[in-house]
Design an enzyme around this catalytic site. Structure first.
Site, PDB file in Angstrom:
ATOM      1  N   CYS B  87       3.304  21.801  38.100  1.00 38.67           N
ATOM      2  CA  CYS B  87       2.215  20.927  37.624  1.00 38.67           C
ATOM      3  C   CYS B  87       2.730  19.777  36.757  1.00 38.67           C
ATOM      4  CB  CYS B  87       1.220  21.733  36.817  1.00 38.67           C
ATOM      5  SG  CYS B  87       0.799  23.301  37.577  1.00 38.67           S
ATOM      6  N   CYS B 211     -12.732  25.115  36.635  1.00 41.51           N
ATOM      7  CA  CYS B 211     -11.428  25.155  37.307  1.00 41.51           C
ATOM      8  C   CYS B 211     -11.192  23.854  38.066  1.00 41.51           C
ATOM      9  CB  CYS B 211     -11.385  26.301  38.313  1.00 41.51           C
ATOM     10  SG  CYS B 211     -11.974  27.887  37.682  1.00 41.51           S
ATOM     11  N   HIS B 338      -5.790  17.840  41.402  1.00 48.00           N
ATOM     12  CA  HIS B 338      -4.465  18.168  40.869  1.00 48.00           C
ATOM     13  C   HIS B 338      -3.439  18.400  41.983  1.00 48.00           C
ATOM     14  CE1 HIS B 338      -1.373  19.638  38.338  1.00 48.00           C
ATOM     15  NE2 HIS B 338      -1.692  20.915  38.323  1.00 48.00           N
TER      16      HIS B 338
END
Ligand SMILES: [Zn+2]
Lengths: 160, 390
Positions: B87, B211, B338
């Site tokens: 990430c 989320c 993401h």
């Protein structure tokens, strides 16, 4: 024929959710041997005394290779429970239940809880290690044959 | 001799569930980036750093940097390599490019990162995530996807500090609203507090809007030494002032504290000290809101508020426009999505725009900005500080 024809019946390590654990592929194979005996173990450094988890081949504190196997508790107390209802990885049941477990003050382990229904496990409950067989690995043998490498892994379950 | 380093351009592909390949989204991001700096051509880039985590897993492609160089018409001379920190791959790429330019090893470096995560069968996404944690230990416990870990963090934070589900939901309401500032983000839809609170459970107390989604996409920025920056652009110069990246454990069993993230505090301290600024000097921040609880803990551990007051910080609007430090002004992960390697780069782009005064929704007079990523099983933290002043 569906999918990828060349992979038919073949094993790909990159699709395996469990580690290779036999002596040929892993220097900490004794951990898995111990699991088969119902023991939950790790390595401790004989030079500086630091106990590591997961088990190692060198001590991460002093880099010594003089390590010994020690037993960890196989029972503990639940601190936090999580219940995953969406997005469970293939190979794990839905709901997928995990708990942060205090193993008698020696290790805090975030582990899978098996044989458990949603809402069944609570903070303060006692859990114990459970060892189960997982898919064996077909390893290349002589004359093009496969040798089945048996495997186990562990989770925890509620003490009833 | 150490040189000052500027971020001089940034662009991104459309993010979301894309009908496109890995190399398609990287081409889109590269082009979008070059378009923001007309005086600089792809032939002027002398270094390329590509950030991508799941390139082998989802696109069966290693040695990715030369692939992307070829597709973007870049012929790097000083560096051409990929960096991976899940990430935080993108912000790791920016730190490495910064170091190379600062040291004089390269002059003009593109950092481009992204992922193609949607494969023809959706089960593969969750399965692939087993590689994100310590595979042999946490992965084999079924802890691939992060929601269980963050559910546990949320439960502990709520118990210890009285943080509420409503405070968690307010983070997603703010970031979904801010997402309207980024037309290339995955979601372009506001949500109400009621919608957030009544959404379906993922891992209680975390619900759907707590989320971040799974995302395809890429983003790119260009870093240059100050001299080249002045040559290629007449926009206000934005400098990288300080960086920090820390890890103290990887496996869950070795996490020292679940509600105070020690590695984040270390990374932040490094970045603040190198930049010569304090938390109160930060005018705008992009933090890693992979889950709503993450952003709340980040307010605390970045020093924007006291420990345990993160819930109040969002509730009182202190992280919104007009507040103490607007956080995730372009929607963050919760709204933009993401694509791991792309996220830190998108954050850097948004901070660059905010400090230049050219953001879609501007934090008035912002001169110092911060980006933060966490990666893996809350196992590493990366902080960068950007500023108009060096
Ligand atoms: Zn030792």
């Amino acid at each position: 024929m569906r999918g990828i024809s060349v992979l038919n019946g073949r094993y790909a390590v990159t699709m395996d959710m469990y580690p290779l654990q036999s002596k040929e592929f892993n220097r900490i194979y004794k951990f898995y041997d111990h699991l088969r005996e119902g023991r939950f173990t790790t390595t401790k450094c004989n030079d500086c005394g630091v106990r590591s988890f997961p088990p190692r081949v060198i001590c991460p504190e002093c880099l010594s290779e003089n390590l010994e196997w020690v037993d960890l508790p196989t029972e503990g107390t639940v601190k936090v429970v999580t219940e995953e209802v969406v997005g469970v990885p293939l190979g794990f049941e839905n709901p997928l239940i995990h708990a942060l477990i205090d193993l008698e003050g020696q290790l805090t382990h975030f582990a899978r809880i098996i044989n458990c229904q949603t809402g069944e496990l609570k903070e303060g409950d006692r859990v114990k290690m459970a060892v189960f067989p997982v898919d064996p690995v077909p390893v290349d043998g002589k004359r093009g044959e496969f040798v089945e490498m048996e495997r186990v892994f562990y989770a925890f379950e509620k003490v009833k | 001799m150490e040189r000052n380093v500027c971020i001089i351009a940034g662009g991104m592909s459309q993010w979301g569930v894309r009908q496109a390949s890995q190399r398609d989204v990287f081409q889109e991001a590269g082009k979008a980036c070059f378009e923001t700096i007309p005086a600089l051509s792809n032939k002027d880039v002398d270094g390329l750093i590509v950030a991508s985590a799941y390139t082998e897993r989802c696109s069966f492609q290693t040695h990715l940097a030369p692939v992307i160089a070829e597709y973007l018409g870049i012929k790097p001379r000083n560096i051409c390599a990929r960096v991976e920190l899940l990430c935080a791959s993108g912000s790791s790429g920016i730190i490495l490019a910064y170091g190379l330019v600062k040291a004089g090893i390269a002059d003009v470096v593109m950092v481009i990162g992204g992922e193609k995560l949607y494969t023809p069968q959706r089960w593969e996404i969750q399965y692939s995530e087993l590689a994100s944690v310590d595979h042999d230990w946490d992965g084999s416990q079924g802890l691939g996807l992060p929601p269980p870990a963050f559910s546990m963090v949320a439960q502990q934070h709520m118990k210890k500090f009285g943080t509420t589900e409503e405070q968690l939901a307010l983070v997603s309401v703010k970031n979904r609203r801010n997402g309207l500032n980024n037309p290339k983000g995955q979601f372009q839809q506001e949500i109400t507090l009621e919608e957030a609170l009544s959404a379906k459970a993922i891992v209680p107390p975390l619900k759907l809007y707590d989320c971040c989604p799974v995302t395809d996409g890429a983003a790119a920025v260009i870093l240059a030494c100050e001299e080249k920056a002045k040559y290629y652009t007449d926009k206000p110069l934005v400098y990288i002032k300080g960086t920090g990246q820390a890890t103290v454990n990887n496996m869950s069993a070795n996490m020292p504290d679940w509600t105070t993230w020690e590695a984040l505090k270390i990374a932040a301290k490094q970045a603040y000290e190198k930049a010569g600024v304090k938390p109160s000097d930060i005018d705008v921040a992009q933090t890693h809101d992979c889950f709503t609880i993450s952003e709340i803990i980040e307010y605390e551990d970045l020093g924007f508020c006291e420990k345990g007051e993160g819930g109040l910080f969002i509730q009182e609007g202190r992280s919104d426009f007009g507040g103490v430090v607007p956080v995730n002004t372009d929607g963050g992960l919760l709204s933009c999505g993401h694509p791991f390697g792309g996220t830190g780069i998108r954050q850097g782009m948004e901070i660059m725009k905010q400090l230049r005064g050219e953001a879609v929704r501007q934090v008035e007079g912002a001169r110092t900005g911060l980006t933060h990523n966490l990666s893996g099983f809350i196992a590493a933290h990366t902080v960068l500080i950007y500023g108009r002043d060096i």
